[in-house]
Enzyme design. Structure first.
Site, mmCIF file in Angstrom:
data_model
loop_
_atom_site.group_PDB
_atom_site.id
_atom_site.type_symbol
_atom_site.label_atom_id
_atom_site.label_comp_id
_atom_site.label_asym_id
_atom_site.label_seq_id
_atom_site.Cartn_x
_atom_site.Cartn_y
_atom_site.Cartn_z
ATOM 1 N N ASP A 54 19.777 29.323 -8.668
ATOM 2 C CA ASP A 54 19.307 28.284 -9.454
ATOM 3 C C ASP A 54 20.119 27.845 -10.506
ATOM 4 O O ASP A 54 20.544 26.689 -10.471
ATOM 5 C CB ASP A 54 18.320 29.187 -10.523
ATOM 6 C CG ASP A 54 16.969 29.647 -9.766
ATOM 7 O OD1 ASP A 54 16.456 30.422 -9.949
ATOM 8 O OD2 ASP A 54 16.584 28.816 -8.751
ATOM 9 N N ASP B 67 12.238 26.224 -1.293
ATOM 10 C CA ASP B 67 11.989 27.136 -2.476
ATOM 11 C C ASP B 67 10.431 26.924 -2.777
ATOM 12 O O ASP B 67 9.860 28.252 -2.565
ATOM 13 C CB ASP B 67 12.607 26.526 -3.975
ATOM 14 C CG ASP B 67 12.966 27.632 -4.429
ATOM 15 O OD1 ASP B 67 13.040 27.249 -5.675
ATOM 16 O OD2 ASP B 67 12.967 28.636 -3.983
#
Lengths: 249, 412
Positions: B333, B213
């Site tokens: 997330d 990420d």
């Protein structure tokens, strides 16, 4: 002893906290954030203490003195941290006031500040209840219960739930007292809070003696009641003074 | 030090104080994340006493070598710790490689304007998650709690719920609460699925994904950054599984803010036997109420037209956003936070609480960083790293201390 008793223990420890949350804190989103951050703060202080004491644990002796040193250092550390917490709180208050000025809304009322202190204290109390009581309650949801040697007439879970209840009240309202004391600069309030915390923690030392919990638990509840009463008097006095100065303008 | 001079007059307290509405948006994101985590913890703790049915179903369902092999090995007890770590690292690495390739594929497709293809693919993957994963987990729950239900009813219910879910997620005319609810459900199902991986693999995967990420959003060659820049230059929205924290009843003239967070592309093919995709959106600008350094407009009521004007002016900063300007958080997330907490729940509840607080703190720090830096930042790394650190600290330090104190009824 089944899900019902497990839920019962949770409610004994956290009932007042839940009702405080639902009635006061859930209405203002910022207070929820304050609560979460103060819970994290308490957790971090607990981790630091655990780290410091790790080398000496598990304490094998049944003597009193290792445990009293443990209690004294822990309480001392946490009370010292409280002053740091208050400094952070002041900074946050200034930022909020500046923000309020910028969007031309009124600055923080006295009640707002007290609500923030309450949310902070509730966060501490919640963290205590969660880590000292709830995390050990998992077996209580199962089919049996557990007794400790030193206190064989009350189930262990019930004792820890009642102690957690006492400490939730003590933490919540001593934060209100402490913030008011530091803001106003009154010695009496500032001294009361560490004292109350220390006395409450020392009372739990009585639990080390066989049969001591029969004395310790009521004393702890009395201590919680004293803190509650003191904070009530303080808030009452502060609000009426504020009101009279307002109306005398 | 008397601060009465700085207090406002409570007599005119009919006007609300700032404390009433500050932080509303943050809470509107914190609540669904917390709900997702709570549901995953409940699922994990009620289904953790896995009987033979679930382990046999899971070994039936998982047809791919890496994870099932190592989990079967674990079941047979023939794995040493070093073997576990090795297989965990290999699995995590292959997962990251696959995700990178797929993200680049996504960028390519977006570049060639195959948006319809992407939307259809997302619809199919949500259908897959809701029907297959949902069905599997419902079967586990039914067998665990011995719910009396016949196959026909179950089939009809499952079909209905999944189809409505797909529509709720992809049609914009649907009530927002259903959309949000179904997104949380998809997150819960996928996260629970991930917690079924062996322990070392889960932790390796979490850390690898947060590093990915970080790289994919901040590096100039990262696929997510390319995707964002593409979407920015065309002023389009990326078709994505994104949670939009709009209030359920929108008020006219509501405060409009440009605030988005990024998501992850999580696509697993045959290697993991489940599919879910969440796409990427950048974090454009954000401001957190408490930070004084922000100069971005905080609470200025924009009329709807003004909002669109603001968007076009800020083209170089970000993409056009959802019509109500609410915060958007990607489903990836949600999923990875819940996976971390679910895995913590498999050890003990103390780790759950500690990891929950760590993740919330990470979320807050990410939002603050966004307010300060005002450019695209990934939402996973800070939270996951904090979560892992707190998990280790709790497991190693805190547990001994607290158990020692509590079992002697010493508390402070």
């Amino acid at each position: 002893m089944t899900v019902a008793s497990g839920v019962g223990y949770v409610l004994i420890a956290l009932g007042p906290a839940f009702s405080l949350f639902a009635s006061v804190i859930a209405k203002k989103p910022f207070l929820i954030l304050t609560l979460l951050s103060s819970t994290l703060f308490w957790l971090m202080s607990l981790i630091v203490l655990a780290g410091a004491w790790r080398a000496f644990l598990p304490v094998k002796s049944t003597e009193l003195w290792p445990y009293s040193i443990l209690i004294l250092t822990s309480v001392g550390f946490q009370e010292g941290i409280r002053i740091g917490f208050w400094r952070l709180f002041k900074k946050m208050e200034d930022m909020l006031n500046a923000f309020a000025d910028r969007v031309s809304k009124p600055r923080l009322f006295l009640t707002d500040k007290m609500l923030l202190a309450l949310a902070g204290g509730l966060g501490h109390g919640l963290a205590h209840a969660v880590f000292f009581c709830l995390s050990l309650l998992t077996p209580a949801f199962g089919p049996a219960t557990f007794y400790v040697d030193k206190c064989s007439n009350i189930p262990f879970f019930l004792i820890s739930a009642i102690i957690a209840l006492g400490f939730v009240i003590i933490h919540t309202f001593s934060m209100v007292i402490a913030f008011n004391g530091y803001t106003e600069g009154k010695r009496k309030d500032q001294i009361f809070v560490p004292f109350a915390h220390l006395i409450a923690a020392v009372i739990t030392l009585i639990n080390l003696v066989p049969g001591g919990c029969n004395v310790g638990l009521p004393l702890l509840c009395i201590m919680a009641g004293t803190t509650l009463y003191y904070s009530w008097q303080l808030v009452w006095r502060r609000l009426t003074e504020h009101q009279t100065t307002r109306s005398s303008d | 030090m008397d601060d009465r001079s700085t207090d406002s007059d409570p007599v005119t307290a009919s006007e609300s104080s700032i404390l009433d509405t500050l932080g509303e948006d943050v809470i509107r994101i914190v609540s669904p994340v917390s709900l997702c985590m709570l549901l995953v913890v409940l699922l994990v703790s009620s289904l953790s006493s896995t009987n033979d049915l679930s382990s046999s179903i899971s070994s039936l369902f998982l047809s791919s070598p890496p994870t099932s092999f190592s989990s079967l090995n674990l079941l047979l007890g023939s794995d040493s710790t070093w073997e576990e770590i090795k297989s965990a690292l290999i699995t995590a690495l292959s997962f990251v490689v696959v995700v990178t390739l797929l993200t680049f594929l996504l960028v390519l497709l977006f570049y060639f304007r195959c948006t319809n293809f992407l939307r259809i693919y997302m619809g199919i993957s949500s259908l897959f998650v809701l029907s297959f994963l949902g069905g599997f987990i419902s079967l586990l729950l039914i067998s665990h709690f011995k719910v009396p239900i016949d196959p026909l009813t179950f089939g009809i219910l499952l079909f209905n719920l999944s189809v409505v879910g797909v529509f709720a997620v992809f049609m914009s005319k649907f009530p927002i609460s259903m959309n949000q609810g179904y997104l949380v459900a998809i997150g819960v199902l996928t996260a629970y699925w991930f917690t079924m991986l062996p322990e070392w693999t889960t932790w390796a995967l979490l850390i690898a994904m947060s590093l990915y990420d970080l790289a994919a959003v901040l590096l100039p060659v990262g696929p997510l950054r390319l995707l964002v820049e593409l979407a920015m230059s065309r002023n389009e929205e990326i078709p994505a599984l994104v949670y939009e924290a709009r209030p359920v009843d929108p008020q006219p003239g509501d405060r409009v803010r440009v605030w988005r967070e990024r998501t992850d592309v999580v696509r697993i093919e045959a290697t993991e036997n489940s599919t879910n995709s969440a796409n990427v959106q950048t974090i454009q600008e954000t401001r957190l109420a408490v930070s004084e350094e922000i100069t971005a407009p905080l609470i200025e009521p924009f009329p709807q037209t003004g909002d669109r004007h603001l968007n076009t002016e800020e083209e170089d900063d970000g993409i056009g956003l959802g019509s109500s300007g609410a915060i958007k958080l990607g489903l990836g997330d949600f999923i990875f936070y819940s996976v971390l907490v679910g895995r913590a729940a498999m050890y003990d509840y103390m780790t759950v609480y500690a990891c929950y607080l760590a993740i919330m703190a990470g979320l807050g720090v990410t939002l603050l960083l966004l307010a300060v830096y005002r450019k695209a930042l990934p939402a996973l790394p800070v939270s996951i790293m904090l979560g892992v650190v707190f998990y280790l600290l709790t497991r190693v330090l805190l547990e001994v201390f607290v158990v020692q104190c509590s079992s002697n009824l010493l508390m402070f």
